[in-house]
Design a protein around this motif. Sequence first.
Motif, PDB file in Angstrom:
ATOM      1  N   GLY A  15       2.433  12.407   7.569  1.00  0.00           N
ATOM      2  CA  GLY A  15       3.451  12.514   8.607  1.00  0.00           C
ATOM      3  C   GLY A  15       4.741  11.777   8.308  1.00  0.00           C
ATOM      4  O   GLY A  15       5.688  11.843   9.073  1.00  0.00           O
ATOM      5  N   SER A  16       4.786  11.056   7.197  1.00  0.00           N
ATOM      6  CA  SER A  16       6.017  10.314   6.899  1.00  0.00           C
ATOM      7  C   SER A  16       6.913  11.130   5.985  1.00  0.00           C
ATOM      8  O   SER A  16       6.504  12.138   5.428  1.00  0.00           O
ATOM      9  N   THR A  17       8.109  10.654   5.848  1.00  0.00           N
ATOM     10  CA  THR A  17       9.082  11.261   4.940  1.00  0.00           C
ATOM     11  C   THR A  17       9.443  10.209   3.900  1.00  0.00           C
ATOM     12  O   THR A  17      10.608  10.013   3.590  1.00  0.00           O
ATOM     13  N   GLY A  18       8.411   9.529   3.422  1.00  0.00           N
ATOM     14  CA  GLY A  18       8.593   8.348   2.592  1.00  0.00           C
ATOM     15  C   GLY A  18       9.094   8.583   1.190  1.00  0.00           C
ATOM     16  O   GLY A  18       8.710   9.540   0.511  1.00  0.00           O
ATOM     17  N   TRP A  19       9.955   7.668   0.780  1.00  0.00           N
ATOM     18  CA  TRP A  19      10.499   7.592  -0.564  1.00  0.00           C
ATOM     19  C   TRP A  19      10.593   6.119  -0.931  1.00  0.00           C
ATOM     20  O   TRP A  19      10.594   5.250  -0.061  1.00  0.00           O
ATOM     21  N   LEU A  20      10.713   5.850  -2.195  1.00  0.00           N
ATOM     22  CA  LEU A  20      11.073   4.516  -2.644  1.00  0.00           C
ATOM     23  C   LEU A  20      12.575   4.526  -2.905  1.00  0.00           C
ATOM     24  O   LEU A  20      13.082   5.414  -3.593  1.00  0.00           O
ATOM     25  N   LEU A  21      13.262   3.570  -2.333  1.00  0.00           N
ATOM     26  CA  LEU A  21      14.706   3.431  -2.496  1.00  0.00           C
ATOM     27  C   LEU A  21      14.965   2.270  -3.438  1.00  0.00           C
ATOM     28  O   LEU A  21      14.501   1.155  -3.195  1.00  0.00           O
ATOM     29  N   THR A  22      15.700   2.549  -4.504  1.00  0.00           N
ATOM     30  CA  THR A  22      16.111   1.486  -5.420  1.00  0.00           C
ATOM     31  C   THR A  22      17.623   1.332  -5.309  1.00  0.00           C
ATOM     32  O   THR A  22      18.363   2.307  -5.408  1.00  0.00           O
ATOM     33  N   LEU A  45       0.824  -1.215   0.000  1.00  0.00           N
ATOM     34  CA  LEU A  45       0.000   0.000   0.000  1.00  0.00           C
ATOM     35  C   LEU A  45       0.856   1.262   0.000  1.00  0.00           C
ATOM     36  O   LEU A  45       0.589   2.203  -0.749  1.00  0.00           O
ATOM     37  N   VAL A  46       1.883   1.289   0.837  1.00  0.00           N
ATOM     38  CA  VAL A  46       2.777   2.449   0.909  1.00  0.00           C
ATOM     39  C   VAL A  46       3.485   2.641  -0.431  1.00  0.00           C
ATOM     40  O   VAL A  46       3.574   3.761  -0.943  1.00  0.00           O
ATOM     41  N   THR A  47       3.970   1.555  -1.016  1.00  0.00           N
ATOM     42  CA  THR A  47       4.660   1.628  -2.302  1.00  0.00           C
ATOM     43  C   THR A  47       3.737   2.164  -3.386  1.00  0.00           C
ATOM     44  O   THR A  47       4.142   3.027  -4.188  1.00  0.00           O
ATOM     45  N   ALA A  48       2.496   1.705  -3.409  1.00  0.00           N
ATOM     46  CA  ALA A  48       1.533   2.184  -4.411  1.00  0.00           C
ATOM     47  C   ALA A  48       1.324   3.689  -4.272  1.00  0.00           C
ATOM     48  O   ALA A  48       1.282   4.412  -5.268  1.00  0.00           O
TER      49      ALA A  48
END
Length: 148
Positions: A30-37, A17-20
């Motif tokens: 509230g997150s500082t989310g990124w996708l890391l490759t 869900l987060v990745t989508a």
Amino acid sequence: MAREYRLGVMRKAVNVLVTAGLKRGIPIAGSTGWLLTTRGRRSGADRTTPVNVVEAAGDRWLVSPYGRVGWVHNLRADATARLWRGDTRQTWEVEEADAATAGPVLRAYVRKLPVTAPFFDAKPGDPAEAFAAEADRHPVFRLARSRT
């Protein structure tokens, strides 16, 4: 004693869900989310996982609150982090922090993302030295030089 991280069914579902959301440019509130490759250290194939980037001591950092997971090993083998969220793409060279440097960053990370606190022996109100003492269990990488 800190909890040990296990990638179970529920965490896998949350990661999907987060990745989508991140693929569409929508981080969790509230997150500082990124996708890391990263490049797989054995396969050479790209590996992507959701991560949070924390700002501390004037720099941006990748923290592994769950220990020496796959992306940590991959960054140690090839110090190139590709971060992306929606249409935003960044490529960074990373440097792993020593324990003294990692302590304040780990403390800032746990304070920013308290959901990770059970995986640390140090508590959010503890001094940075308490976090530095467990830095070997929670690798920290500084986003050192942008290549984008």
